[in-house]
Design a protein around this motif. Sequence first.
Motif, PDB file in Angstrom:
ATOM      1  N   ALA A   1      94.653  10.632  32.067  1.00  0.00           N
ATOM      2  CA  ALA A   1      94.388  10.618  30.620  1.00  0.00           C
ATOM      3  C   ALA A   1      94.057   9.219  30.110  1.00  0.00           C
ATOM      4  O   ALA A   1      93.047   9.024  29.425  1.00  0.00           O
ATOM      5  CB  ALA A   1      95.566  11.227  29.869  1.00  0.00           C
ATOM      6  N   PRO A   2      94.888   8.193  30.415  1.00  0.00           N
ATOM      7  CA  PRO A   2      94.509   6.843  29.962  1.00  0.00           C
ATOM      8  C   PRO A   2      93.255   6.307  30.630  1.00  0.00           C
ATOM      9  O   PRO A   2      92.510   5.532  30.021  1.00  0.00           O
ATOM     10  CB  PRO A   2      95.741   5.993  30.309  1.00  0.00           C
ATOM     11  CG  PRO A   2      96.537   6.792  31.260  1.00  0.00           C
ATOM     12  CD  PRO A   2      96.252   8.217  30.954  1.00  0.00           C
TER      13      PRO A   2
ATOM     14  N   ALA B   1     102.880  10.102  29.447  1.00  0.00           N
ATOM     15  CA  ALA B   1     102.028  11.022  30.206  1.00  0.00           C
ATOM     16  C   ALA B   1     102.345  10.947  31.699  1.00  0.00           C
ATOM     17  O   ALA B   1     102.424  11.974  32.387  1.00  0.00           O
ATOM     18  CB  ALA B   1     100.554  10.695  29.964  1.00  0.00           C
TER      19      ALA B   1
ATOM     20  N   ASN C   1      88.335  14.262  26.197  1.00  0.00           N
ATOM     21  CA  ASN C   1      89.555  14.812  26.778  1.00  0.00           C
ATOM     22  C   ASN C   1      89.305  15.630  28.041  1.00  0.00           C
ATOM     23  O   ASN C   1      90.070  15.572  29.006  1.00  0.00           O
ATOM     24  CB  ASN C   1      90.280  15.702  25.751  1.00  0.00           C
ATOM     25  CG  ASN C   1      91.263  14.902  24.914  1.00  0.00           C
ATOM     26  OD1 ASN C   1      91.569  13.771  25.211  1.00  0.00           O
ATOM     27  ND2 ASN C   1      91.736  15.513  23.847  1.00  0.00           N
TER      28      ASN C   1
ATOM     29  N   TYR D   1      99.900  13.486  26.101  1.00  0.00           N
ATOM     30  CA  TYR D   1      99.163  12.291  25.671  1.00  0.00           C
ATOM     31  C   TYR D   1      98.694  12.410  24.221  1.00  0.00           C
ATOM     32  O   TYR D   1      98.709  11.432  23.470  1.00  0.00           O
ATOM     33  CB  TYR D   1      97.971  12.047  26.601  1.00  0.00           C
ATOM     34  CG  TYR D   1      97.358  10.669  26.415  1.00  0.00           C
ATOM     35  CD1 TYR D   1      98.070   9.524  26.743  1.00  0.00           C
ATOM     36  CD2 TYR D   1      96.064  10.520  25.910  1.00  0.00           C
ATOM     37  CE1 TYR D   1      97.511   8.260  26.574  1.00  0.00           C
ATOM     38  CE2 TYR D   1      95.498   9.266  25.747  1.00  0.00           C
ATOM     39  CZ  TYR D   1      96.231   8.135  26.082  1.00  0.00           C
ATOM     40  OH  TYR D   1      95.686   6.888  25.903  1.00  0.00           O
TER      41      TYR D   1
ATOM     42  N   GLU E   1     100.281   9.466  22.682  1.00  0.00           N
ATOM     43  CA  GLU E   1      99.301   8.403  22.934  1.00  0.00           C
ATOM     44  C   GLU E   1      99.893   7.309  23.812  1.00  0.00           C
ATOM     45  O   GLU E   1      99.587   6.126  23.658  1.00  0.00           O
ATOM     46  CB  GLU E   1      98.773   7.816  21.621  1.00  0.00           C
ATOM     47  CG  GLU E   1      97.984   8.816  20.785  1.00  0.00           C
ATOM     48  CD  GLU E   1      97.362   8.186  19.559  1.00  0.00           C
ATOM     49  OE1 GLU E   1      97.674   6.996  19.279  1.00  0.00           O
ATOM     50  OE2 GLU E   1      96.572   8.862  18.894  1.00  0.00           O
ATOM     51  N   SER E   2     100.750   7.696  24.745  1.00  0.00           N
ATOM     52  CA  SER E   2     101.433   6.746  25.622  1.00  0.00           C
ATOM     53  C   SER E   2     101.113   7.057  27.073  1.00  0.00           C
ATOM     54  O   SER E   2     101.379   8.169  27.552  1.00  0.00           O
ATOM     55  CB  SER E   2     102.949   6.820  25.394  1.00  0.00           C
ATOM     56  OG  SER E   2     103.647   6.134  26.419  1.00  0.00           O
ATOM     57  N   ALA E   3     100.588   6.055  27.791  1.00  0.00           N
ATOM     58  CA  ALA E   3     100.334   6.229  29.223  1.00  0.00           C
ATOM     59  C   ALA E   3     101.645   6.439  29.976  1.00  0.00           C
ATOM     60  O   ALA E   3     101.709   7.205  30.946  1.00  0.00           O
ATOM     61  CB  ALA E   3      99.603   4.994  29.769  1.00  0.00           C
TER      62      ALA E   3
END
Length: 399
Positions: A235-236, A48, A245, A39, A43-45
């Motif tokens: 994570a998202p 991840a 985090n 992630y 930075e992508s759901a």
Amino acid sequence: MPRVVDVVANPEFRGLWLAEALSIAGDQLAKVALAIMVYDRTESALWAALVYAMTFLPALAGGLGLSQLADRVPRRTLLVGSALVQAALVALMTIPGMPLVLLCALVFLVSLVSAPANAAQNATTRDVFDDDALYLRSQDLRGITMNVMMLLGLAGGGVLVTLIGTRAALAIDAATFVVAAWLVYAGVTWRPSAAGDEHGWFDGARLMASDKKLRVLLGLALLAGLTVVPEGLAAPLADQLGAPNHAVGWLLAADPLGFIIGAFVFSHYVPAHVRLRLIGPLAVASPAVLIAFVAQPTMPFALALLALSGTTGAYILTVIATVNTSVPNGVRGSVIGVSHASLRVVQGLGVALGGAVAEWLGSASHTVTIAGVLGVVIAVPLAATWWQLNKTPGHRPTP
């Protein structure tokens, strides 16, 4: 009901129990490391969720094919060999700058090898207990212990990965497989392969497909494919809730914590025949709790919801024990493999689809709500069918 001390007194069970606990703790630490690593880089759901899904999807081939080895190869030999192969594969993940595609391939292979190991682990645990009540209590203890290890690995995983780095966390996971291999080799008695000449390669799959009770039990277990969606979106979800985090570990740990509570209560206070009747209602309740995510919960409320889903989800221990006790030893590894493969595949698909839906909706919490609604819609007719089938005593599947 048998005491826990009676279960732990069995030396073979102790070896299997400790090996499984150690490897699961390492695996949970690795999951946190992979979730944070991927992630942070993308930075992508969706990315991840896809990498997390790679821990589930290979079980289709492994469970339907490789798990047959649990009946045709001495189970202790298979457990030791699988653990050493997994240690080598996880060690490769520590190479700096590992491309995401290669990382996914390694995660895929680790999961592939875990399929026959899981089948051998469960079949051997049934082998070491002649008494059904002792075996059911051993399953409860395994469920509690494994989820405690998951809880420790996940709750402290985010903080530990922040302190030591993702590569060091993966190295710890590799080491746990090596120690687990030694524990099994030293503590478990060698037995010849269980399958006889009368058992074909896919007899376990045929038995699962032909017996209605086994099919319904499998369907109730497969609801985990929807209740696992919040794990793939940890994570998202943490990002959406404005958490740091290390909160990823908290979200991943909430379900195991609830599972521990549920398993403890069922094991100590609910008789086996009552647990059979509760399978259906609990199977409906576990996904139903997730519908409350529609309210955009705060972090404490979200953790409470996930924990409650895990508490009611502890019914799966009774499902697994019932299936394992109902089938002959010669196809037990195959049946376990089919069940585990199906479970892992639907979990992987649930996580992957959850990631895609979250990417499309732009909301991880609403995606969890959708998973809860679907779970209830599927669980209600299955629970009703199980209630009717469970009224028929003495049913025992035959291959």
